[in-house]
Write a protein that holds these residues in place. Structure first.
Motif, PDB file in Angstrom:
ATOM      1  N   TYR A   1       1.709  -0.828 -18.527  1.00 30.55           N
ATOM      2  CA  TYR A   1       2.290  -2.150 -18.289  1.00 30.55           C
ATOM      3  C   TYR A   1       3.785  -2.118 -18.558  1.00 30.55           C
ATOM      4  CZ  TYR A   1       2.818  -3.180 -23.310  1.00 30.55           C
ATOM      5  OH  TYR A   1       3.218  -3.182 -24.622  1.00 30.55           O
ATOM      6  N   LYS A   2       4.437  -3.212 -18.181  1.00 31.86           N
ATOM      7  CA  LYS A   2       5.873  -3.334 -18.396  1.00 31.86           C
ATOM      8  C   LYS A   2       6.152  -4.410 -19.430  1.00 31.86           C
ATOM      9  CE  LYS A   2      10.295  -4.067 -16.027  1.00 31.86           C
ATOM     10  NZ  LYS A   2      10.961  -4.270 -14.711  1.00 31.86           N
ATOM     11  N   LYS A   3       6.937  -4.047 -20.433  1.00 32.67           N
ATOM     12  CA  LYS A   3       7.322  -5.004 -21.467  1.00 32.67           C
ATOM     13  C   LYS A   3       8.460  -5.882 -20.947  1.00 32.67           C
ATOM     14  CE  LYS A   3       6.347  -6.181 -25.729  1.00 32.67           C
ATOM     15  NZ  LYS A   3       4.981  -6.605 -26.078  1.00 32.67           N
ATOM     16  N   LEU A   4       8.337  -7.189 -21.178  1.00 32.01           N
ATOM     17  CA  LEU A   4       9.369  -8.131 -20.755  1.00 32.01           C
ATOM     18  C   LEU A   4      10.039  -8.762 -21.975  1.00 32.01           C
ATOM     19  CD1 LEU A   4       7.381 -10.071 -17.979  1.00 32.01           C
ATOM     20  CD2 LEU A   4       8.893  -8.091 -17.670  1.00 32.01           C
ATOM     21  N   LYS A   5      11.245  -9.250 -21.767  1.00 29.41           N
ATOM     22  CA  LYS A   5      11.928 -10.002 -22.819  1.00 29.41           C
ATOM     23  C   LYS A   5      11.698 -11.488 -22.552  1.00 29.41           C
ATOM     24  CE  LYS A   5      16.356 -10.757 -25.132  1.00 29.41           C
ATOM     25  NZ  LYS A   5      17.797 -10.428 -25.161  1.00 29.41           N
ATOM     26  N   PRO A   6      10.902 -12.165 -23.391  1.00 28.26           N
ATOM     27  CA  PRO A   6      10.590 -13.577 -23.142  1.00 28.26           C
ATOM     28  C   PRO A   6      11.776 -14.487 -23.423  1.00 28.26           C
ATOM     29  CG  PRO A   6       9.701 -12.914 -25.259  1.00 28.26           C
ATOM     30  CD  PRO A   6      10.255 -11.663 -24.622  1.00 28.26           C
ATOM     31  N   ASN A   7      11.798 -15.619 -22.767  1.00 27.63           N
ATOM     32  CA  ASN A   7      12.826 -16.629 -23.003  1.00 27.63           C
ATOM     33  C   ASN A   7      12.202 -17.758 -23.812  1.00 27.63           C
ATOM     34  OD1 ASN A   7      14.771 -18.651 -22.888  1.00 27.63           O
ATOM     35  ND2 ASN A   7      15.411 -18.106 -20.818  1.00 27.63           N
ATOM     36  N   TYR A   8      12.572 -17.855 -25.074  1.00 26.75           N
ATOM     37  CA  TYR A   8      12.041 -18.908 -25.944  1.00 26.75           C
ATOM     38  C   TYR A   8      13.033 -20.060 -26.122  1.00 26.75           C
ATOM     39  CZ  TYR A   8       8.340 -15.624 -27.242  1.00 26.75           C
ATOM     40  OH  TYR A   8       7.273 -14.758 -27.233  1.00 26.75           O
ATOM     41  N   GLU A   9      14.089 -20.050 -25.329  1.00 26.04           N
ATOM     42  CA  GLU A   9      15.097 -21.108 -25.436  1.00 26.04           C
ATOM     43  C   GLU A   9      14.999 -22.100 -24.281  1.00 26.04           C
ATOM     44  OE1 GLU A   9      18.916 -19.365 -25.860  1.00 26.04           O
ATOM     45  OE2 GLU A   9      18.433 -18.310 -27.729  1.00 26.04           O
ATOM     46  N   THR A  10      14.869 -21.589 -23.045  1.00 28.89           N
ATOM     47  CA  THR A  10      14.794 -22.453 -21.872  1.00 28.89           C
ATOM     48  C   THR A  10      13.591 -22.061 -21.036  1.00 28.89           C
ATOM     49  OG1 THR A  10      17.204 -22.608 -21.817  1.00 28.89           O
ATOM     50  CG2 THR A  10      16.009 -23.337 -19.853  1.00 28.89           C
ATOM     51  N   PHE A  11      12.696 -23.015 -20.783  1.00 28.25           N
ATOM     52  CA  PHE A  11      11.506 -22.752 -19.979  1.00 28.25           C
ATOM     53  C   PHE A  11      11.850 -23.067 -18.523  1.00 28.25           C
ATOM     54  CE2 PHE A  11       7.247 -23.541 -18.274  1.00 28.25           C
ATOM     55  CZ  PHE A  11       6.574 -22.440 -18.785  1.00 28.25           C
ATOM     56  N   TRP A  12      12.403 -22.070 -17.828  1.00 29.68           N
ATOM     57  CA  TRP A  12      12.869 -22.290 -16.462  1.00 29.68           C
ATOM     58  C   TRP A  12      11.719 -22.504 -15.493  1.00 29.68           C
ATOM     59  CZ3 TRP A  12      17.671 -23.545 -16.008  1.00 29.68           C
ATOM     60  CH2 TRP A  12      18.636 -23.010 -16.857  1.00 29.68           C
ATOM     61  N   SER A  13      10.671 -21.726 -15.672  1.00 27.32           N
ATOM     62  CA  SER A  13       9.543 -21.793 -14.744  1.00 27.32           C
ATOM     63  C   SER A  13       8.327 -21.173 -15.413  1.00 27.32           C
ATOM     64  CB  SER A  13       9.864 -21.054 -13.439  1.00 27.32           C
ATOM     65  OG  SER A  13      10.152 -19.692 -13.699  1.00 27.32           O
ATOM     66  N   SER A  14       7.201 -21.201 -14.717  1.00 24.27           N
ATOM     67  CA  SER A  14       5.978 -20.629 -15.265  1.00 24.27           C
ATOM     68  C   SER A  14       6.196 -19.187 -15.709  1.00 24.27           C
ATOM     69  CB  SER A  14       4.878 -20.693 -14.201  1.00 24.27           C
ATOM     70  OG  SER A  14       3.692 -20.099 -14.678  1.00 24.27           O
ATOM     71  N   ASP A  15       5.763 -18.893 -16.926  1.00 29.04           N
ATOM     72  CA  ASP A  15       5.828 -17.557 -17.519  1.00 29.04           C
ATOM     73  C   ASP A  15       7.231 -17.076 -17.836  1.00 29.04           C
ATOM     74  OD1 ASP A  15       3.033 -17.205 -17.604  1.00 29.04           O
ATOM     75  OD2 ASP A  15       3.019 -16.690 -15.483  1.00 29.04           O
ATOM     76  N   SER A  16       8.173 -18.005 -17.980  1.00 27.35           N
ATOM     77  CA  SER A  16       9.479 -17.622 -18.518  1.00 27.35           C
ATOM     78  C   SER A  16       9.338 -17.035 -19.915  1.00 27.35           C
ATOM     79  CB  SER A  16      10.417 -18.833 -18.579  1.00 27.35           C
ATOM     80  OG  SER A  16      10.738 -19.314 -17.305  1.00 27.35           O
ATOM     81  N   ASP A  17       8.261 -17.428 -20.608  1.00 33.66           N
ATOM     82  CA  ASP A  17       8.020 -16.992 -21.976  1.00 33.66           C
ATOM     83  C   ASP A  17       7.076 -15.793 -22.059  1.00 33.66           C
ATOM     84  OD1 ASP A  17       6.052 -18.685 -20.947  1.00 33.66           O
ATOM     85  OD2 ASP A  17       5.370 -19.321 -22.924  1.00 33.66           O
ATOM     86  N   ALA A  18       6.804 -15.142 -20.938  1.00 36.12           N
ATOM     87  CA  ALA A  18       5.875 -14.006 -20.931  1.00 36.12           C
ATOM     88  C   ALA A  18       6.510 -12.761 -21.544  1.00 36.12           C
ATOM     89  CB  ALA A  18       5.415 -13.706 -19.516  1.00 36.12           C
ATOM     90  N   CYS A  19       5.681 -11.999 -22.259  1.00 36.68           N
ATOM     91  CA  CYS A  19       6.125 -10.754 -22.883  1.00 36.68           C
ATOM     92  C   CYS A  19       5.721  -9.519 -22.088  1.00 36.68           C
ATOM     93  CB  CYS A  19       5.509 -10.613 -24.278  1.00 36.68           C
ATOM     94  SG  CYS A  19       5.922 -11.903 -25.445  1.00 36.68           S
ATOM     95  N   ASN A  20       4.728  -9.688 -21.182  1.00 33.90           N
ATOM     96  CA  ASN A  20       4.139  -8.529 -20.533  1.00 33.90           C
ATOM     97  C   ASN A  20       3.923  -8.771 -19.044  1.00 33.90           C
ATOM     98  OD1 ASN A  20       3.499  -7.411 -23.269  1.00 33.90           O
ATOM     99  ND2 ASN A  20       2.061  -9.128 -23.286  1.00 33.90           N
ATOM    100  N   SER A  21       4.138  -7.732 -18.269  1.00 32.88           N
ATOM    101  CA  SER A  21       3.804  -7.742 -16.853  1.00 32.88           C
ATOM    102  C   SER A  21       2.767  -6.648 -16.630  1.00 32.88           C
ATOM    103  CB  SER A  21       5.040  -7.485 -15.996  1.00 32.88           C
ATOM    104  OG  SER A  21       4.700  -7.499 -14.619  1.00 32.88           O
ATOM    105  N   VAL A  22       1.556  -7.046 -16.246  1.00 34.28           N
ATOM    106  CA  VAL A  22       0.435  -6.109 -16.141  1.00 34.28           C
ATOM    107  C   VAL A  22      -0.159  -6.159 -14.740  1.00 34.28           C
ATOM    108  CG1 VAL A  22      -1.778  -5.396 -17.113  1.00 34.28           C
ATOM    109  CG2 VAL A  22      -0.091  -6.517 -18.577  1.00 34.28           C
ATOM    110  N   ASP A  23      -0.355  -5.005 -14.157  1.00 31.33           N
ATOM    111  CA  ASP A  23      -1.061  -4.884 -12.892  1.00 31.33           C
ATOM    112  C   ASP A  23      -2.560  -4.976 -13.199  1.00 31.33           C
ATOM    113  OD1 ASP A  23      -2.492  -3.688 -10.670  1.00 31.33           O
ATOM    114  OD2 ASP A  23      -0.621  -2.793 -10.007  1.00 31.33           O
ATOM    115  N   PRO A  24      -3.321  -5.824 -12.496  1.00 32.60           N
ATOM    116  CA  PRO A  24      -4.748  -5.944 -12.798  1.00 32.60           C
ATOM    117  C   PRO A  24      -5.522  -4.639 -12.636  1.00 32.60           C
ATOM    118  CG  PRO A  24      -4.214  -7.077 -10.744  1.00 32.60           C
ATOM    119  CD  PRO A  24      -2.925  -6.730 -11.402  1.00 32.60           C
ATOM    120  N   PHE A  25      -5.065  -3.764 -11.736  1.00 29.69           N
ATOM    121  CA  PHE A  25      -5.733  -2.470 -11.573  1.00 29.69           C
ATOM    122  C   PHE A  25      -5.561  -1.627 -12.835  1.00 29.69           C
ATOM    123  CE2 PHE A  25      -5.702   2.004  -9.949  1.00 29.69           C
ATOM    124  CZ  PHE A  25      -7.053   2.065  -9.637  1.00 29.69           C
ATOM    125  N   ALA A  26      -4.385  -1.677 -13.450  1.00 30.09           N
ATOM    126  CA  ALA A  26      -4.158  -0.950 -14.701  1.00 30.09           C
ATOM    127  C   ALA A  26      -5.076  -1.480 -15.800  1.00 30.09           C
ATOM    128  CB  ALA A  26      -2.695  -1.072 -15.121  1.00 30.09           C
TER     129      ALA A  26
END
Length: 261
Positions: free
Chosen positions: A201-226
């Protein structure tokens, strides 16, 4: 990322605006989840919900435990609720639940691999896991490139924003995702144990200051196959993707899993 920053952000979210549990007719997962419970006879099973929020599902199953990271959420429950601490073992015995379920949560967990291991640890052998997360969260979500005007950005930012439609194009996505899946599939065939303790998976840097859109606060990007390969390496059966060809072309949605140890 400091853990207190993570907890502070979710303590500030108004969970009361979500469905209370009295009317789930329009809930995104209710139909499939209730069907899953009925199909496998889990109405009287012992269930744990990870990332339970305001406990909207607590009355679907008799023996229910909700688990989340915010102390203040306990006000929403008339059944058992426990607070999970980041990087600490879940406060349950091994093989303690017949069913574990989670929806739209694991993309937000800073240490996703630790939480996955704990999830499988507390699940009964031959138990069931109803698993959903936001798959393949875009790396530009945290900075709101898809919704902010060009005037918000410098030259580099403008270029990133201009490329978003291209990167969202189906053909581009296929060319980006499929080579990785081929490599993972071959690696799994050669040595599945390499996938047992490591999620691709890919680690993301979450935004805990401004919620621009859905999953702005996500920490992880995961392919369902993985994720399918991870669970299979841990002796689980993906019941709705038992066909390897179907699994290879998975796009999104729920994974219905049985622990077959």
């Amino acid at each position: 990322m400091p853990i207190n920053e993570y907890k502070k952000f979710y303590e500030s979210v108004d969970r009361g605006k979500y469905a209370s549990g009295k009317d789930l007719s329009n809930d995104l997962f209710y139909k499939e989840f209730s069907g899953f419970i009925k199909k496998y006879g889990l109405e009287n099973g012992k269930a744990l919900e990870i990332g339970s929020g305001n406990g909207k599902y607590q009355d679907i199953i008799g023996d229910y435990t909700g688990a989340d990271i915010s102390d203040s959420l306990s006000n929403f429950y008339h059944k058992r609720y426990v607070v999970l601490e980041e990087n600490e073992k879940y406060p349950f015995l091994d093989q303690n639940f017949d069913l574990v379920f989670t929806t739209s949560v694991f993309e937000h967990i800073p240490n996703i691999e630790f939480s996955l291991k704990e999830t499988l640890r507390v699940l009964e052998n031959k138990g069931y896991l109803f698993f959903h997360m936001a798959w393949q969260v875009r790396p530009w979500a945290a900075d709101g490139y898809a919704v902010r005007p060009y005037s918000d950005f410098g030259l580099k930012g403008k270029l990133i924003k201009a490329l978003v439609p291209l990167r969202e194009n189906m053909f581009f996505r296929i060319c980006s995702v499929m080579p990785k899946r081929i490599i993972w599939a071959l690696g799994f065939i050669l040595n599945r144990n390499n996938f047992r303790n490591e999620l691709k998976y890919k680690k993301l840097k979450p935004n805990y200051e401004t919620f621009w859109s859905s999953d702005s606060d996500a920490c992880n990007s995961v392919d369902p196959f993985a994720m399918i390969l991870y669970f299979r390496a841990n002796n689980c059966k993906i019941m709705n993707y038992s066909n390897p060809w179907k699994a290879f072309f998975v796009r999104s949605g729920i994974l219905m899993i049985s622990k077959n140890i």
